[in-house]
Design a protein around this motif. Structure first.
Motif, PDB file in Angstrom:
ATOM      1  N   GLU B  34       0.831  -1.209   0.000  1.00 30.10           N
ATOM      2  CA  GLU B  34       0.000   0.000   0.000  1.00 30.10           C
ATOM      3  C   GLU B  34       0.866   1.260   0.000  1.00 30.10           C
ATOM      4  N   ILE B  35       2.007   1.167   0.669  1.00 28.51           N
ATOM      5  CA  ILE B  35       2.951   2.294   0.680  1.00 28.51           C
ATOM      6  C   ILE B  35       3.556   2.466  -0.720  1.00 28.51           C
ATOM      7  N   PHE B  36       3.926   1.341  -1.332  1.00 28.22           N
ATOM      8  CA  PHE B  36       4.478   1.390  -2.700  1.00 28.22           C
ATOM      9  C   PHE B  36       3.502   2.111  -3.630  1.00 28.22           C
ATOM     10  N   ARG B  37       2.204   1.833  -3.452  1.00 23.75           N
ATOM     11  CA  ARG B  37       1.204   2.413  -4.353  1.00 23.75           C
ATOM     12  C   ARG B  37       0.979   3.913  -4.111  1.00 23.75           C
ATOM     13  N   ILE B  38       1.347   4.386  -2.925  1.00 27.91           N
ATOM     14  CA  ILE B  38       1.299   5.831  -2.680  1.00 27.91           C
ATOM     15  C   ILE B  38       2.409   6.506  -3.496  1.00 27.91           C
ATOM     16  N   PHE B  39       3.574   5.845  -3.527  1.00 30.38           N
ATOM     17  CA  PHE B  39       4.703   6.402  -4.286  1.00 30.38           C
ATOM     18  C   PHE B  39       4.570   6.131  -5.791  1.00 30.38           C
ATOM     19  N   MET B  40       3.949   4.988  -6.131  1.00 24.16           N
ATOM     20  CA  MET B  40       3.866   4.577  -7.546  1.00 24.16           C
ATOM     21  C   MET B  40       2.441   4.118  -7.830  1.00 24.16           C
ATOM     22  N   TRP B  48       9.663   2.872 -10.559  1.00 24.84           N
ATOM     23  CA  TRP B  48      10.098   2.625  -9.179  1.00 24.84           C
ATOM     24  C   TRP B  48      10.950   3.771  -8.675  1.00 24.84           C
ATOM     25  N   ASN B  49      10.681   4.225  -7.450  1.00 26.05           N
ATOM     26  CA  ASN B  49      11.368   5.437  -6.971  1.00 26.05           C
ATOM     27  C   ASN B  49      11.707   5.402  -5.473  1.00 26.05           C
ATOM     28  N   ILE B  50      11.829   4.193  -4.919  1.00 25.59           N
ATOM     29  CA  ILE B  50      12.283   4.114  -3.521  1.00 25.59           C
ATOM     30  C   ILE B  50      13.323   3.000  -3.362  1.00 25.59           C
ATOM     31  N   ILE B  51      14.240   3.207  -2.442  1.00 31.03           N
ATOM     32  CA  ILE B  51      15.199   2.161  -2.075  1.00 31.03           C
ATOM     33  C   ILE B  51      15.187   2.026  -0.560  1.00 31.03           C
ATOM     34  N   MET B  52      15.649   0.872  -0.079  1.00 32.55           N
ATOM     35  CA  MET B  52      15.708   0.665   1.369  1.00 32.55           C
ATOM     36  C   MET B  52      17.152   0.828   1.844  1.00 32.55           C
ATOM     37  N   ALA B  53      17.317   1.590   2.930  1.00 35.66           N
ATOM     38  CA  ALA B  53      18.662   1.860   3.435  1.00 35.66           C
ATOM     39  C   ALA B  53      18.984   1.028   4.666  1.00 35.66           C
ATOM     40  N   HIS B  54      17.975   0.738   5.467  1.00 36.57           N
ATOM     41  CA  HIS B  54      18.234   0.135   6.773  1.00 36.57           C
ATOM     42  C   HIS B  54      16.984  -0.586   7.232  1.00 36.57           C
ATOM     43  N   SER B  55      17.164  -1.697   7.936  1.00 39.90           N
ATOM     44  CA  SER B  55      16.004  -2.431   8.432  1.00 39.90           C
ATOM     45  C   SER B  55      16.366  -3.328   9.605  1.00 39.90           C
ATOM     46  N   PRO B  56      15.827  -3.075  10.793  1.00 42.24           N
ATOM     47  CA  PRO B  56      16.055  -3.956  11.948  1.00 42.24           C
ATOM     48  C   PRO B  56      14.815  -4.806  12.249  1.00 42.24           C
ATOM     49  N   PHE B  57      15.043  -5.966  12.841  1.00 45.62           N
ATOM     50  CA  PHE B  57      13.973  -6.891  13.210  1.00 45.62           C
ATOM     51  C   PHE B  57      14.120  -7.297  14.676  1.00 45.62           C
ATOM     52  N   ASP B  58      13.005  -7.427  15.387  1.00 46.40           N
ATOM     53  CA  ASP B  58      13.013  -7.996  16.736  1.00 46.40           C
ATOM     54  C   ASP B  58      12.087  -9.200  16.777  1.00 46.40           C
ATOM     55  N   PHE B  59      12.631 -10.324  17.206  1.00 48.03           N
ATOM     56  CA  PHE B  59      11.887 -11.584  17.212  1.00 48.03           C
ATOM     57  C   PHE B  59      11.446 -11.872  18.639  1.00 48.03           C
ATOM     58  N   LEU B  60      10.145 -11.715  18.916  1.00 50.62           N
ATOM     59  CA  LEU B  60       9.656 -11.797  20.289  1.00 50.62           C
ATOM     60  C   LEU B  60       9.049 -13.160  20.611  1.00 50.62           C
ATOM     61  N   LEU B 103      13.170   3.922   4.219  1.00 47.35           N
ATOM     62  CA  LEU B 103      13.107   3.992   2.759  1.00 47.35           C
ATOM     63  C   LEU B 103      13.576   5.383   2.314  1.00 47.35           C
ATOM     64  N   ILE B 104      14.196   5.443   1.150  1.00 47.13           N
ATOM     65  CA  ILE B 104      14.643   6.726   0.592  1.00 47.13           C
ATOM     66  C   ILE B 104      13.915   6.955  -0.729  1.00 47.13           C
ATOM     67  N   HIS B 105      13.288   8.107  -0.872  1.00 50.54           N
ATOM     68  CA  HIS B 105      12.697   8.481  -2.164  1.00 50.54           C
ATOM     69  C   HIS B 105      13.869   8.782  -3.098  1.00 50.54           C
ATOM     70  N   TYR B 106      13.905   8.110  -4.248  1.00 48.20           N
ATOM     71  CA  TYR B 106      15.168   8.011  -4.989  1.00 48.20           C
ATOM     72  C   TYR B 106      14.923   8.122  -6.487  1.00 48.20           C
ATOM     73  N   ASN B 107      15.849   8.791  -7.155  1.00 46.13           N
ATOM     74  CA  ASN B 107      15.814   8.878  -8.619  1.00 46.13           C
ATOM     75  C   ASN B 107      16.850   7.911  -9.182  1.00 46.13           C
ATOM     76  N   PHE B 108      16.394   6.836  -9.817  1.00 51.77           N
ATOM     77  CA  PHE B 108      17.319   5.804 -10.287  1.00 51.77           C
ATOM     78  C   PHE B 108      18.194   6.295 -11.452  1.00 51.77           C
ATOM     79  N   GLU B 109      17.764   7.360 -12.147  1.00 53.94           N
ATOM     80  CA  GLU B 109      18.588   7.864 -13.260  1.00 53.94           C
ATOM     81  C   GLU B 109      19.740   8.730 -12.768  1.00 53.94           C
TER      82      GLU B 109
END
Lengths: 149, 149, 149, 149
Positions: B34-40, B48-60, B103-109
């Motif tokens: 749903e987030i992707f569809r807001i951007f695209m 496509w105009n976003i990339i991921m820079a960082h992502s942490p997970f906690d396993f509870l 996520l970073i809003h990004y221009n791939f060109e």
């Protein structure tokens, strides 16, 4: 430090043309194989005694299909029952992705954390993480430059 | 907050009998749809105009095959070109896994970060993350107890 | 016939820009969930009683991220201890992929095939496969044309 | 025949305690890497020129985490624009899974099948499949018995 050489698989790419971010955790798990064997020398699932509590990833550069990847793995910190590992993915001499994970030595029957035994601890201490990638981006670039000469 | 209902797939389990840790990133990516569809809005890979820079997970808590899972997703922080999202996995009313991603809003060109446009920003602000899971374990347990009554 | 609606996940695409061929088996397994529950009503892994012996796939058309997919599943043939299932993937009204699988009702302790009990057999007979996709390509095209009108 | 040595990954297991059936297609794709490079020497996704039309799998024996696997791959049949490959998975000297696939030499721009050029054809003919696993189960068992002596 452990070194795992991995051939990126075509299905690990996505429609953006490079390796999908979800792949790095898979590679890191594969690279932990040697660590698993320190905890479970028989590589038998029934004696499994570690769980993962936390894991962060940093995505620095794209990784591509068609060229081998090196995953470096080492111990960052040894607690009483916890072990923090560091992972770093290199392709063509460049640092592309880093990650860490916190593992807990665990008894699945009592469902409790358990101290890491002395012999395992001593074995783990032989594989400490040493990597400039834990520093700033500038340090990483300096490290990569110096590795080219 | 977005709500994604997911049926755990049998191949997402591993030999320990529950969902493998690498699965959560896959579910979070699915929940970001749903987030992707807001951007695209056209859901076209070429724009496509976003990339991921960082992502942490906690396993509870362990998650199991055979019972549906709810993934809650919302915006934690909106920077100039960056967006931090929060994700939370619930099974049978219990919080099992949490994660974030930057996520970073990004221009791939031009290969550069780009400011998030006003219209996208306003749409994202409607979906702020509100979750007790960002607090301590005690707060989470309190939240789960109160949800049962 | 069972109908499973699936949102293609971005990581299920590959660098060719469409869904990777290895994904269809994953979707078919997800679509067999209802079949699994006929054999194992408690959806408990410990009572698992089927194994897969054989599975072919036919890749007819590309499938893309961004549009939902329908997976149709039904029983093609019921043997003494074996069950043949058919699967068909549709996207935007077009038949894209077909597959079958032969499952064996199995006792994991004695490691032997076991007759399918009468009650399971009767339940399975309610879900017979009926699909033009089992015919020739011409029949499939005729079926799709007629569905458009 | 090409030989690919693969370490089963822990996430490739499922709750039944052995490798999930969907994994074999992934391994076969990895094992086709050498075939891909015959068709696309630069290993560049942009020059991709093959598609898969059909692929069957036979699951003979369980495969486990903790022990290496050998995947044998060879050419079964060379048509005008099509190539049929055979794959066989061995673990601890036992044949566990077999599969085939039909690839089509393909022009993604004109969307048409294209004859396999003479130089590629000659290279492929050096890697013909020779395996008793294509025979009956009895022949496979005979082959395995004879390999032990």
């Amino acid at each position: 430090m452990f070194t795992e050489v991995i051939k990126p698989r075509f299905l690990e790419t996505d429609a953006l043309g490079h390796i999908n971010n979800n792949t790095y955790g898979v590679w890191f798990e594969a690279a932990r194989d040697e660590i698993f064997r320190i905890f479970m020398p028989k590589a038998n699932v029934k004696e499994w005694n570690i769980i993962m509590a936390h894991s962060p990833f940093d995505f620095l550069k794209e990784v591509f299909w068609g060229k081998k990847v090196i995953v470096k793995t080492g111990v960052i910190k040894l607690g009483n029952s916890s072990i923090e590992l560091g992972h770093a993915v290199y392709q063509e001499g460049k640092l592309c992705t880093t990650g860490k994970c916190v593992l807990i030595h665990y008894n699945f029957e009592t469902k409790q954390a358990v101290s890491v035994p002395k012999d395992i601890r001593e074995e783990l201490e032989k594989h400490l993480f040493s990597g400039h990638w834990l520093g700033t981006l500038e340090e990483i670039e300096e490290y990569e430059r110096s590795n080219k000469n």
